[in-house]
Motif scaffolding. Sequence first.
Motif, PDB file in Angstrom:
ATOM      1  N   HIS A 238       0.840  -1.195   0.000  1.00 42.46           N
ATOM      2  CA  HIS A 238       0.000   0.000   0.000  1.00 42.46           C
ATOM      3  C   HIS A 238       0.879   1.251   0.000  1.00 42.46           C
ATOM      4  N   GLN A 239       0.489   2.224  -0.788  1.00 42.07           N
ATOM      5  CA  GLN A 239       1.263   3.446  -0.904  1.00 42.07           C
ATOM      6  C   GLN A 239       1.248   4.231   0.400  1.00 42.07           C
ATOM      7  N   ILE A 240       2.336   4.947   0.638  1.00 43.70           N
ATOM      8  CA  ILE A 240       2.445   5.762   1.844  1.00 43.70           C
ATOM      9  C   ILE A 240       1.644   7.047   1.658  1.00 43.70           C
ATOM     10  N   ARG A 241       0.727   7.301   2.598  1.00 43.44           N
ATOM     11  CA  ARG A 241      -0.038   8.542   2.614  1.00 43.44           C
ATOM     12  C   ARG A 241      -0.107   9.033   4.055  1.00 43.44           C
ATOM     13  N   PRO A 242      -0.184  10.350   4.259  1.00 41.66           N
ATOM     14  CA  PRO A 242      -0.285  10.877   5.629  1.00 41.66           C
ATOM     15  C   PRO A 242      -1.487  10.279   6.363  1.00 41.66           C
ATOM     16  N   GLY A 243      -1.215   9.741   7.549  1.00 42.84           N
ATOM     17  CA  GLY A 243      -2.282   9.182   8.371  1.00 42.84           C
ATOM     18  C   GLY A 243      -2.728   7.789   7.984  1.00 42.84           C
ATOM     19  N   ARG A 244      -2.151   7.233   6.948  1.00 42.39           N
ATOM     20  CA  ARG A 244      -2.558   5.894   6.495  1.00 42.39           C
ATOM     21  C   ARG A 244      -1.633   4.835   7.052  1.00 42.39           C
ATOM     22  N   PRO A 245      -2.156   3.829   7.776  1.00 43.62           N
ATOM     23  CA  PRO A 245      -1.309   2.768   8.329  1.00 43.62           C
ATOM     24  C   PRO A 245      -0.969   1.728   7.266  1.00 43.62           C
ATOM     25  N   SER A 246      -0.105   2.096   6.335  1.00 40.93           N
ATOM     26  CA  SER A 246       0.130   1.277   5.140  1.00 40.93           C
ATOM     27  C   SER A 246       0.615  -0.132   5.471  1.00 40.93           C
ATOM     28  N   LEU A 247       1.548  -0.262   6.426  1.00 36.34           N
ATOM     29  CA  LEU A 247       2.051  -1.593   6.754  1.00 36.34           C
ATOM     30  C   LEU A 247       0.970  -2.427   7.439  1.00 36.34           C
ATOM     31  N   ALA A 248       0.148  -1.800   8.270  1.00 31.33           N
ATOM     32  CA  ALA A 248      -0.956  -2.525   8.902  1.00 31.33           C
ATOM     33  C   ALA A 248      -1.926  -3.041   7.835  1.00 31.33           C
ATOM     34  N   LEU A 249      -2.183  -2.227   6.818  1.00 27.69           N
ATOM     35  CA  LEU A 249      -3.047  -2.661   5.720  1.00 27.69           C
ATOM     36  C   LEU A 249      -2.404  -3.790   4.922  1.00 27.69           C
ATOM     37  N   ASP A 250      -1.072  -3.732   4.778  1.00 34.72           N
ATOM     38  CA  ASP A 250      -0.352  -4.838   4.116  1.00 34.72           C
ATOM     39  C   ASP A 250      -0.560  -6.145   4.874  1.00 34.72           C
ATOM     40  N   LEU A 251      -0.229  -6.115   6.150  1.00 36.88           N
ATOM     41  CA  LEU A 251      -0.203  -7.351   6.938  1.00 36.88           C
ATOM     42  C   LEU A 251      -1.598  -7.931   7.148  1.00 36.88           C
ATOM     43  N   MET A 252      -2.602  -7.075   7.255  1.00 38.83           N
ATOM     44  CA  MET A 252      -3.946  -7.596   7.509  1.00 38.83           C
ATOM     45  C   MET A 252      -4.536  -8.298   6.292  1.00 38.83           C
ATOM     46  N   GLU A 253      -3.917  -8.148   5.107  1.00 38.25           N
ATOM     47  CA  GLU A 253      -4.415  -8.853   3.921  1.00 38.25           C
ATOM     48  C   GLU A 253      -4.476 -10.357   4.162  1.00 38.25           C
ATOM     49  N   GLU A 254      -3.527 -10.869   4.928  1.00 34.61           N
ATOM     50  CA  GLU A 254      -3.475 -12.305   5.203  1.00 34.61           C
ATOM     51  C   GLU A 254      -4.666 -12.776   6.042  1.00 34.61           C
ATOM     52  N   PHE A 255      -5.286 -11.848   6.794  1.00 34.72           N
ATOM     53  CA  PHE A 255      -6.304 -12.221   7.771  1.00 34.72           C
ATOM     54  C   PHE A 255      -7.722 -11.844   7.361  1.00 34.72           C
ATOM     55  N   ARG A 256      -7.873 -11.159   6.221  1.00 33.57           N
ATOM     56  CA  ARG A 256      -9.208 -10.680   5.847  1.00 33.57           C
ATOM     57  C   ARG A 256     -10.229 -11.818   5.758  1.00 33.57           C
ATOM     58  N   ALA A 257      -9.877 -12.909   5.075  1.00 38.13           N
ATOM     59  CA  ALA A 257     -10.819 -14.022   4.915  1.00 38.13           C
ATOM     60  C   ALA A 257     -11.105 -14.702   6.248  1.00 38.13           C
ATOM     61  N   TYR A 258     -10.073 -14.831   7.082  1.00 34.13           N
ATOM     62  CA  TYR A 258     -10.175 -15.624   8.311  1.00 34.13           C
ATOM     63  C   TYR A 258     -10.814 -14.858   9.456  1.00 34.13           C
ATOM     64  N   LEU A 259     -10.438 -13.619   9.637  1.00 31.84           N
ATOM     65  CA  LEU A 259     -10.928 -12.833  10.773  1.00 31.84           C
ATOM     66  C   LEU A 259     -11.872 -11.707  10.355  1.00 31.84           C
ATOM     67  N   GLY A 260     -12.246 -11.678   9.092  1.00 30.49           N
ATOM     68  CA  GLY A 260     -13.210 -10.692   8.618  1.00 30.49           C
ATOM     69  C   GLY A 260     -14.390 -11.377   7.955  1.00 30.49           C
ATOM     70  N   ASP A 261     -14.153 -11.921   6.765  1.00 34.81           N
ATOM     71  CA  ASP A 261     -15.232 -12.491   5.957  1.00 34.81           C
ATOM     72  C   ASP A 261     -15.896 -13.691   6.643  1.00 34.81           C
ATOM     73  N   ARG A 262     -15.082 -14.566   7.218  1.00 38.04           N
ATOM     74  CA  ARG A 262     -15.646 -15.771   7.839  1.00 38.04           C
ATOM     75  C   ARG A 262     -16.513 -15.420   9.039  1.00 38.04           C
ATOM     76  N   ILE A 263     -16.088 -14.439   9.831  1.00 32.01           N
ATOM     77  CA  ILE A 263     -16.890 -14.010  10.978  1.00 32.01           C
ATOM     78  C   ILE A 263     -18.183 -13.355  10.494  1.00 32.01           C
ATOM     79  N   MET A 264     -18.090 -12.545   9.431  1.00 31.92           N
ATOM     80  CA  MET A 264     -19.292 -11.929   8.866  1.00 31.92           C
ATOM     81  C   MET A 264     -20.301 -12.995   8.443  1.00 31.92           C
ATOM     82  N   LEU A 265     -19.819 -14.025   7.734  1.00 36.85           N
ATOM     83  CA  LEU A 265     -20.707 -15.084   7.267  1.00 36.85           C
ATOM     84  C   LEU A 265     -21.353 -15.827   8.435  1.00 36.85           C
ATOM     85  N   ASN A 266     -20.586 -16.083   9.485  1.00 38.52           N
ATOM     86  CA  ASN A 266     -21.152 -16.758  10.655  1.00 38.52           C
ATOM     87  C   ASN A 266     -22.216 -15.909  11.336  1.00 38.52           C
TER      88      ASN A 266
END
Length: 347
Positions: A238-266
Amino acid sequence: MRKHLNTLYITSDDAYVRKEHETFVVEIKDQEGNWKKAFQAPIHSIENIVCFGFKPLTPQLMAFCAENNVGISYLDEYGRFLARVYGAQKGNVLLRKAQYAISDNEFESLKIAKPIIAAKVSNYRHLLLRHQRNHPDICPDSVYQAADLLGQRLRKIQNAESLNELNGYEGECATIYFGELSNLITVQKDDFNFTQRSKRPPLDSANALLSFLYAILANDVRSALETVGLDPQVGFLHQIRPGRPSLALDLMEEFRAYLGDRIMLNLINLKQVTINDFEFKESGEVRISDKARKEILTTYQKRKQEEITHPFLGEKMTIGLLPHIQAQLLARYIRGDMEFYPPFYLK
């Protein structure tokens, strides 16, 4: 091994948080206007305090949290990040210098970004195939076809030669995946008809759930990165922008399906939330009720307390530790202690 600690979520509009001896205390006004103790927990059991809106915390409490590495984050009613209270920065300056050098080098950034996106797409594919196995009688062929397409794109991701090319494949895979997400909803289909991803603001109830879950996940990942000494603002994908947690957005990509989408579906398929838990505005935006937010946060916290065997380390741990473990592995790679960064893959 780091101990999994809890996050204290403050959602009530009239809540007040203070420190009492070695505990955190949450008080809420009753109907007569008197403060009543609603919650109390030992200080050593809390890792983060997350407030929806700017809830009152005593200056003494904020100072204590800053000195003892207890994060305080403020989110709006949608879960979007507003602000965070920091103490003295304790990160290893040499680690951060190495992080900044990699971020400035596209070739080195690709070495981290490619496995992260490969894990994200693989976890998307895992979720689709899991649904097909669990619901063979009602699962349309398009779900398996989408999983097959994602598998084909994985090979292209591994061979990407630039961040732009990688972002292109990631966007294509997201379109394929989100095009089938509605087929993973087995009940309340008319009320939660997911057609496409909408973010700011979310335009349907399913997107409102996803945005809220992604926001609290991003806060957890951001906290994990800060804990190991990495700068959450400086990413590799993710590109660096003021106030944007770019590395956090990078790392959370691995968890979107597991800790986001799957919980939503449940939440939807188990009827833990219903369409009555949402407010639809004339502008088109959708808001989650306070009651539903509490249900979502409770479900998310329970999920974090479940155990999993880490696919790379082979060790049992609580799911809540995963962002911390991945942040540690990323820091080890950046320091030169590992030959590659191993992202989180669902198995």
